[in-house]
Write an enzyme that holds these catalytic residues in place. Structure first.
Site, PDB file in Angstrom:
ATOM      1  N   GLU A  78       0.888  -1.165   0.000  1.00  0.00           N
ATOM      2  CA  GLU A  78       0.000   0.000   0.000  1.00  0.00           C
ATOM      3  C   GLU A  78       0.919   1.206   0.000  1.00  0.00           C
ATOM      4  OE1 GLU A  78      -1.475   3.251   0.954  1.00  0.00           O
ATOM      5  OE2 GLU A  78      -1.908   2.456   2.942  1.00  0.00           O
ATOM      6  N   CYS A 116      -1.720   9.130   3.543  1.00  0.00           N
ATOM      7  CA  CYS A 116      -1.464   8.639   2.187  1.00  0.00           C
ATOM      8  C   CYS A 116      -2.587   9.032   1.235  1.00  0.00           C
ATOM      9  CB  CYS A 116      -1.270   7.132   2.191  1.00  0.00           C
ATOM     10  SG  CYS A 116      -2.667   6.188   2.845  1.00  0.00           S
TER      11      CYS A 116
END
Length: 462
Positions: A225, A259
């Protein structure tokens, strides 16, 4: 490790291991894993529920430590622990639903049993910005699937993750979950260890590429990720002042160190001034200070590298004569230089192909790009190597949903930019292009930690 808001203060110590000592950790995990797998999915799901209860009821001291080690404000730290608890509960539900009854098919004397089996020992590497949530997104499905886990937290935020895993240990077999501390050499040793069958990493693309090079030695299964440079597209019919305020809140959460935070905004050119004025008015309400100070609504950035990166962006924009509006309030001006504090900033009418737009900033600076044509805005939104999340803002939900379908991203929000509990439970979270490989959360996230084993039985002829 030092407090990013009071750099002279040491929050705590974490003992680093030598890469050569990793063998003992992997051996303990390897011994513990088979018995854990045999306990079955329902039992493992029950343990996950008990871990969730633990996370729901941690004392304020751990919340304060999390605030001091990664720079978040106190409320954000508390919500992080609650969100981690939800991840364990949701994963327990998915485990019971997906794994309790193995898939079976039969026809004409042939039986097919489709089994899902754990990898064995899984190495997990998590960053500093939301360490408890990001650890939970790996620990919960890995354990539910029947794996053992070796977790390496960031050296910038190791303390609370370690404390919580120590508490989880009372619910788990000895050696099943371990925490290791260290630098890149320790992480590399974990990736390359022949006893580790899968590695799950959350972080930056350059580190992911280094992991891929190391993983080639053992062909370990990888799950990433990675970073995002999330676009927000504002349509012409949007409530510009209201949308501007919402976008500011989503962009500067955790000082922009998320993020999937909004990192660039595309606004119709004839609405640009109205949007900027409303956004600046909202930013002026942001109070930047230490996370334990109740007056603070935004904390410092986490470390010197991030701090210097954002300051460098400011200098380059100033040299290029690109307008930057800095706003917000300093909670404690006299102590400002004791921490990595930055006031939030807007880059006004940012050049669409400039570095501040195309590269992930990961800090409190937000470029606003004017557009003349919606197709142009969509093309610009897709014109990066990233594809984690995105959002579309409009008074017409149907039209916004159509635009959302054209964006290259793992998830696109309409009139929002945050994972609600229902999305956290059911939406696969991850990125396309260079924003990731594989998924987290939902049943898809559980599936990342399982391999297929098909047992094909042909009945003997009579």
């Amino acid at each position: 490790m030092r407090d990013p808001g009071r750099r002279t203060e040491i929050v705590g110590l974490a003992g680093m291991i030598a890469p050569s000592t990793l063998d003992a950790v992997v051996s303990a995990a390897t011994r513990a894993q088979p018995a854990w797998e045999r306990l079955g999915p329902d039992y493992r799901a029950d343990i996950l529920d008990r871990i969730a209860d633990l996370l729901d009821n941690v004392e304020i001291g751990l919340v304060e430590t999390l605030t001091r080690e990664n720079g978040s404000i106190l409320g954000v730290s508390r919500n992080e622990l609650l969100a981690a608890a939800r991840i364990f509960r949701y994963t327990a539900e998915h485990t019971r639903a997906a794994l309790s009854s193995p898939e079976f098919h039969s026809s004409g004397g042939v039986e097919l049993h489709l089994q899902r089996k754990p990898f064995g020992v899984v190495g997990c590497i998590v960053p500093w910005n939301a360490p408890v949530i990001l650890a939970a997104q790996k620990l919960a499905p890995a354990l539910a699937a029947g794996n053992a886990v070796i977790l390496k937290p960031s050296p910038f935020s190791p303390l609370v993750v370690t404390a919580l895993i120590e508490r989880m240990a009372s619910l788990l077999p000895a050696g099943l979950v371990s925490v290791i501390h260290g630098d890149a050499d320790v992480g590399n040793a974990l990736v390359m260890h022949p006893g580790v069958r899968m590695v799950s990493f959350t972080g930056g693309g350059s580190t992911a590429k280094a992991i891929m090079r190391s993983a080639a030695e053992t062909l370990v299964h990888l799950h990433f990720e990675l970073g995002g440079n999330d676009p927000a597209i504002v349509l012409a019919d949007a409530d510009i002042p209201g949308v501007a305020c919402s976008i500011v809140e989503h962009a500067f959460r955790r000082a922009g160190q998320v993020c999937y935070a909004i990192k660039r905004v595309y606004v119709p050119r004839d609405s640009l001034s109205e949007f900027v004025d409303a956004a600046v008015s909202r930013i002026e309400e942001i109070s930047v200070g230490h996370g334990l100070d109740s007056r603070s609504t935004m904390g410092p950035v986490n470390n010197r590298a991030q701090f210097e990166r954002i300051r460098s962006l400011h200098r380059k924009l100033s040299a290029a004569e690109v307008p930057v509006v800095t706003a917000g309030r300093k909670v404690d001006p006299e102590s400002w230089d004791e921490g990595f504090y930055l006031l939030p900033a807007l880059v006004v009418d940012a050049p669409p192909l400039s570095a501040v737009v195309l590269e992930e900033q990961f800090g409190p600076i937000l470029p606003i790009v004017g557009y003349d044509d919606l197709d142009e805005a969509v093309a610009l939104a897709n014109n990066t190597e990233f594809g984690l999340a995105s959002s579309v803002w409009s008074s017409d939900v149907s039209r916004a949903s159509e635009v959302a379908g054209r964006i290259e991203a793992g998830i696109t929000f309409v009139n929002g930019h945050a994972l609600t509990p229902v999305a956290q439970q059911y939406a696969p979270f991850g990125g396309v292009k260079q924003s990731g490989m594989g998924w987290e959360n939902s049943r898809a996230g559980l599936g990342e930690y399982l391999e297929y084993h098909s047992v094909h039985v042909v009945q003997p002829a009579q």
